[in-house]
Design an enzyme around this catalytic site. Structure first.
Site, mmCIF file in Angstrom:
data_model
loop_
_atom_site.group_PDB
_atom_site.id
_atom_site.type_symbol
_atom_site.label_atom_id
_atom_site.label_comp_id
_atom_site.label_asym_id
_atom_site.label_seq_id
_atom_site.Cartn_x
_atom_site.Cartn_y
_atom_site.Cartn_z
ATOM 1 N N GLU A 256 0.882 -1.172 0.000
ATOM 2 C CA GLU A 256 0.000 0.000 0.000
ATOM 3 C C GLU A 256 0.910 1.211 0.000
ATOM 4 O O GLU A 256 1.507 1.549 1.013
ATOM 5 C CB GLU A 256 -0.899 -0.024 1.241
ATOM 6 C CG GLU A 256 -1.907 -1.144 1.263
ATOM 7 C CD GLU A 256 -3.059 -0.906 0.297
ATOM 8 O OE1 GLU A 256 -3.882 -1.812 0.128
ATOM 9 O OE2 GLU A 256 -3.125 0.190 -0.288
ATOM 10 N N CYS A 290 -2.483 9.050 2.275
ATOM 11 C CA CYS A 290 -2.118 8.550 0.948
ATOM 12 C C CYS A 290 -3.217 8.797 -0.069
ATOM 13 O O CYS A 290 -2.982 8.719 -1.269
ATOM 14 C CB CYS A 290 -1.857 7.062 1.034
ATOM 15 S SG CYS A 290 -3.276 6.181 1.679
HETATM 16 N N1 LIG Z 1 -1.437 3.232 0.328
HETATM 17 C C1 LIG Z 1 -1.686 3.373 1.611
HETATM 18 O O1 LIG Z 1 -2.602 2.768 2.190
HETATM 19 C C2 LIG Z 1 -0.808 4.290 2.427
HETATM 20 C C3 LIG Z 1 -1.197 4.562 3.736
HETATM 21 C C4 LIG Z 1 -0.374 5.421 4.496
HETATM 22 C C5 LIG Z 1 0.792 5.966 3.961
HETATM 23 N N2 LIG Z 1 1.122 5.673 2.682
HETATM 24 C C6 LIG Z 1 2.312 6.274 2.086
HETATM 25 O O2 LIG Z 1 3.404 6.253 3.031
HETATM 26 C C7 LIG Z 1 4.202 7.421 2.862
HETATM 27 C C8 LIG Z 1 4.300 8.160 4.189
HETATM 28 O O3 LIG Z 1 4.559 7.263 5.241
HETATM 29 P P1 LIG Z 1 6.035 7.088 5.777
HETATM 30 O O4 LIG Z 1 6.779 8.372 5.716
HETATM 31 O O5 LIG Z 1 5.976 6.375 7.078
HETATM 32 O O6 LIG Z 1 6.644 6.085 4.683
HETATM 33 P P2 LIG Z 1 8.044 5.334 4.756
HETATM 34 O O7 LIG Z 1 8.081 4.441 3.585
HETATM 35 O O8 LIG Z 1 9.163 6.285 4.975
HETATM 36 O O9 LIG Z 1 7.954 4.438 6.097
HETATM 37 C C9 LIG Z 1 6.961 3.453 6.219
HETATM 38 C C10 LIG Z 1 7.493 2.354 7.134
HETATM 39 O O10 LIG Z 1 8.615 1.770 6.511
HETATM 40 C C11 LIG Z 1 9.733 1.782 7.389
HETATM 41 N N3 LIG Z 1 10.937 1.857 6.583
HETATM 42 C C12 LIG Z 1 11.615 2.965 6.210
HETATM 43 N N4 LIG Z 1 12.685 2.628 5.457
HETATM 44 C C13 LIG Z 1 12.666 1.274 5.355
HETATM 45 C C14 LIG Z 1 13.500 0.300 4.715
HETATM 46 N N5 LIG Z 1 14.571 0.654 4.008
HETATM 47 N N6 LIG Z 1 13.175 -1.002 4.833
HETATM 48 C C15 LIG Z 1 12.086 -1.376 5.533
HETATM 49 N N7 LIG Z 1 11.262 -0.522 6.164
HETATM 50 C C16 LIG Z 1 11.557 0.787 6.073
HETATM 51 C C17 LIG Z 1 9.478 2.960 8.281
HETATM 52 O O11 LIG Z 1 10.187 2.827 9.502
HETATM 53 C C18 LIG Z 1 7.978 2.863 8.492
HETATM 54 O O12 LIG Z 1 7.704 1.910 9.491
HETATM 55 C C19 LIG Z 1 3.509 8.257 1.802
HETATM 56 O O13 LIG Z 1 4.082 8.004 0.557
HETATM 57 C C20 LIG Z 1 2.082 7.738 1.824
HETATM 58 O O14 LIG Z 1 1.412 7.932 0.601
HETATM 59 C C21 LIG Z 1 0.352 4.843 1.888
HETATM 60 O O1 LIG Z 2 -2.974 7.225 4.364
HETATM 61 C C1 LIG Z 2 -3.843 6.482 3.900
HETATM 62 C C2 LIG Z 2 -4.598 5.583 4.821
HETATM 63 O O2 LIG Z 2 -4.968 4.443 4.121
HETATM 64 C C3 LIG Z 2 -5.644 6.347 5.536
HETATM 65 S S1 LIG Z 2 -7.273 6.009 5.062
HETATM 66 O O3 LIG Z 2 -7.422 4.544 5.011
HETATM 67 O O4 LIG Z 2 -7.541 6.648 3.782
HETATM 68 O O5 LIG Z 2 -8.123 6.616 6.131
#
Ligand SMILES: NC(=O)c1ccc[n+]([C@@H]2O[C@H](COP(=O)([O-])OP(=O)(O)OC[C@H]3O[C@@H](n4cnc5c(N)ncnc54)[C@H](O)[C@@H]3O)[C@@H](O)[C@H]2O)c1
Ligand SMILES: O=C[C@H](O)CS(=O)(=O)O
Length: 486
Positions: A256, A290
Site C-alpha cells: 500500500e 495517501c
Molecule cells: N497506500 C496506503 O494505504 C498508504 C497509507 C499510508 C501511507 N502511505 C504512504 O506512506 C508514505 C508516508 O509514510 P512514511 O513516511 O511512514 O513512509 P516510509 O516508507 O518512509 O515508512 C513506512 C514504514 O517503513 C519503514 N521503513 C523505512 N525505510 C525502510 C526500509 N529501508 N526497509 C524497511 N522498512 C523501512 C518505516 O520505519 C515505516 O515503518 C507516503 O508516501 C504515503 O502515501 C500509503
Molecule cells: O494514508 C492512507 C490511509 O490508508 C488512511 S485512510 O485509510 O484513507 O483513512
C-alpha cells in the site's frame, strides 16, 4: 504528556511472545510530539536478533492459532475491537501526542481501526471453498483455503493504529500470526494495541510488535523462510526495496504505497458539494494521507467560482494548532522535512507561474505547522503535478474538456485514489472507467471504509486491504484431487 485515564496504555516496550521487552542493546528511540517538540517517551530500538525471536514466537504460535475455529478467532478479534472502543479517548490522546492529528480525528481513527477487527471477525466465518465437477467420474475436485502462515508487517506513521489493524485483523482472522514493525515516529499506538490484544486473550506469539531499526527488522523478516507474507504500507521507494527483498523466499507481498490523487470538478458539478468534498479529501490529517487530493483539476468555465468557494471554506473552517486544543482541525506536520517539502512545492509552483490565493508559508505558530494554502493555474511543469505533497497544499489545475481531464488525471506513476464531481450519468461511467486508479470517489471526498477493497495500481502498490479481498491476501488456495478408485 497530557495524562491518560489509564496510564498502563503507555507501553514503552516491545511485545514479543506475550512478553514486554527492551532491546538487547539497551538502545532506545526518542519519540517527540510534532506539535510541541516535547518528548513523548522512549521506545526500545530492536534489531535483527529480537526480530528473529519474534518470528520464532509467531511460528510456534501458528499451529494452535490456525487450529481454532473461525468463530473462536472472531470472538477474540471482537473482544480486541471492544477494548479499543472502550479506551478510545486514551488511544486517541496517545496518537495525538506522537503523530499530531487533532484528538477528534484521532478518535475517528481509533473507531476506523477497530472497524477492521470487527469486519475481519465477520469475514473469518465466510472463508468458503468450492467443489468443481471433475472430468473423471472417479475423481472429486475440492478447493480449500488455508492461512498463509507467519506474516511480517511494516506500517507508516500517518495512521498508526488503522494501518496495523487493517493488516493484523485480516491476518489473524485468516489464521495467520504476525510480527509488526511500526513507524519509529509512532510506536506507542502500536504497543497500546498489543496491550489490548493481550487483554482480549489473543494468545502469546500471535501478535508481536517490534519497534526499531527499519532496515535490520525488514532484513530479518524478508530473509526468514518462516515468514510467508510481507505486508507494507508506506512510500513507494521503500515498497520497491521490500518487493525485491521478498523475492529471495518468494514471499507473498501486499504493498500500500504512495499516491497522487486527482480531484476533477466538471462544469456540471454541484460546486458547493464539490467544495465540501474537496475540504475532506485535501485536509484530513493536515493533508498527510495517501488518498489526499494532490491535484484539483477544475474545468476552466468554473475554476474561478470553485477557487473562490474553496478559499472561503478554507478561511472559515480550518484552524491550525496543537491537536489537543479545542476547535483545532489542522495539526502539525510530522516533522521539519515535511514542512520543507510543502514549502518547496509552493515556491516551485509560484516560480512556474501559479497564482497564490491563500497561505503559502509555514504557519506563524512556527515549528511543524503549515498554513493551509491554495494556488491556482497550476501546470504540469510544477513539482506538485508529479510528487506527493503530503501537506495542506491545494493546487488547482485548469482543463477545458473531459478527454484532457482524464489525460491529466492519469499522467502520474501513481494510481491509488481519485475523485470527481459530475451530475451527468453518462460522464460518470465514462470517467470512472477511464481513470487508472484502484479507487474512485464519485461526488464524494471520503472513500475509506473497512468493507471496501482499499488499494492501488501502478506505483501505488499491489493487493487490497479491507473488503473480502483483504482476507484473501492472507489465504492460500489448495486444490484436492480425490480418486475414488474403480
Ligand atoms: N497506500 C496506503 O494505504 C498508504 C497509507 C499510508 C501511507 N502511505 C504512504 O506512506 C508514505 C508516508 O509514510 P512514511 O513516511 O511512514 O513512509 P516510509 O516508507 O518512509 O515508512 C513506512 C514504514 O517503513 C519503514 N521503513 C523505512 N525505510 C525502510 C526500509 N529501508 N526497509 C524497511 N522498512 C523501512 C518505516 O520505519 C515505516 O515503518 C507516503 O508516501 C504515503 O502515501 C500509503
Ligand atoms: O494514508 C492512507 C490511509 O490508508 C488512511 S485512510 O485509510 O484513507 O483513512
Amino acid at each position: 504528556m497530557e495524562a491518560l485515564r489509564e496510564t498502563q496504555l503507555y507501553c514503552p516496550f516491545a511485545y514479543i511472545d506475550g512478553s514486554w521487552v527492551a532491546a538487547d542493546s539497551g538502545e532506545q528511540i526518542n519519540v517527540t510530539n510534532p506539535a510541541t517538540g516535547e518528548p513523548v517517551g522512549d521506545i526500545p530500538r530492536l534489531g535483527r536478533a529480537e526480530t528473529e525471536r519474534a518470528i520464532e514466537a509467531a511460528d510456534a504460535a501458528l499451529p494452535a492459532w490456525r487450529a481454532l475455529t473461525a468463530q473462536e478467532r472472531a470472538d477474540l478479534l471482537l473482544k480486541w475491537h471492544d477494548l479499543m472502543l472502550e479506551h478510545k479517548q486514551d488511544l486517541a490522546l496517545l496518537m495525538t501526542h506522537e503523530q499530531g492529528k487533532p484528538v477528534k480525528e484521532a478518535e475517528g481513527e481509533i473507531v476506523y481501526a477497530a472497524s477492521f477487527l470487527r469486519w475481519f471477525a465477520e469475514e473469518a466465518r465466510r472463508v468458503y471453498g468450492e467443489t468443481i465437477p471433475a472430468a473423471n467420474a472417479n475423481q472429486r475436485i475440492v478447493v480449500t483455503k488455508q492461512p498463509v502462515g507467519v506474516v511480517g508487517a511494516i506500517t507508516p506513521w500517518n495512521f498508526p493504529a488503522a494501518m496495523i489493524t487493517r493488516k493484523a485483523g485480516a491476518a489473524l482472522a485468516a489464521g495467520c500470526t504476525i510480527v509488526v514493525k511500526p513507524a519509529s515516529q509512532t510506536p506507542f499506538s502500536a504497543t497500546a494495541l498489543a496491550l489490548l490484544a493481550e487483554r482480549a486473550g489473543i494468545p502469546r506469539g500471535v501478535f508481536n510488535v517490534v519497534p526499531g531499526s527499519a532496515s535490520d527488522i525488514a532484513k530479518a523478516l524478508t530473509e526468514s523462510p518462516k515468514v510467508r507474507k510481507i505486508t507494507f504500507t508506506g512510500s513507494t521507494e521503500v515498497g520497491r526495496k521490500l518487493m525485491a527483498q521478498a523475492a529471495e523466499h518468494i514471499q507473498k507481498i501486499s504493498l500500500e504505497l504512495g499516491g497522487n490523487a486527482p480531484f476533477i470538478v466538471f462544469e456540471d458539478a454541484d460546486l458547493d458539494a464539490a467544495v465540501e468534498g474537496a475540504m475532506a479529501a485535501k485536509f484530513r490529517n493536515a493533508g498527510q494521507t495517501c488518498v489526499c487530493t494532490n491535484r484539483f483539476l477544475v474545468q476552466s468555465s468554473v475554476i474561478n467560482a470553485f477557487c473562490e468557494k474553496l478559499a472561503v471554506a478554507m478561511n472559515s473552517e480550518l484552524k491550525v494548532g496543537d491537536g489537543t486544543k479545542p476547535g483545532v482541525n489542522i495539526g502539525p506536520l510530522i516533522d521539519e522535512s515535511a514542512v520543507k517539502k510543502v514549502s518547496e512545492h509552493v515556491q516551485d509552483a509560484v516560480d512556474h507561474g501559479a497564482e497564490l490565493l491563500l497561505g503559502g508559508h509555514p504557519h506563524p505558530l512556527g515549528g511543524n505547522y503549515f498554513t493551509p494554502t491554495l494556488i491556482s493555474f497550476a501546470t504540469d511543469a510544477m513539482k506538485v503535478a508529479h510528487e506527493e505533497t503530503f501537506g495542506p497544499l491545494a493546487a488547482v489545475f485548469p482543463f477545458d474538456d473531459e478527454e484532457t481531464a482524464i489525460e491529466m488525471a492519469n499522467d502520474t506513476q501513481y494510481g491509488l485514489a481519485s475523485y470527481f464531481y459530475s451530475r451527468d450519468l453518462a460522464r460518470v461511467w465514462r470517467v470512472a472507467e477511464a481513470l487508472e486508479y484502484g479507487m474512485v470517489g464519485i461526488n464524494t471526498g471520503l472513500i475509506s471504509n473497512a468493507a471496501a477493497p482499499f488499494g492501488g495500481v501502478k506505483a501505488s502498490g499491489l493487493g487490497r486491504e479491507g473488503g473480502h479481498q483483504g482476507l484473501e491476501e492472507y489465504l492460500e488456495t489448495k486444490y484436492l484431487c480425490i480418486d475414488l478408485g474403480k
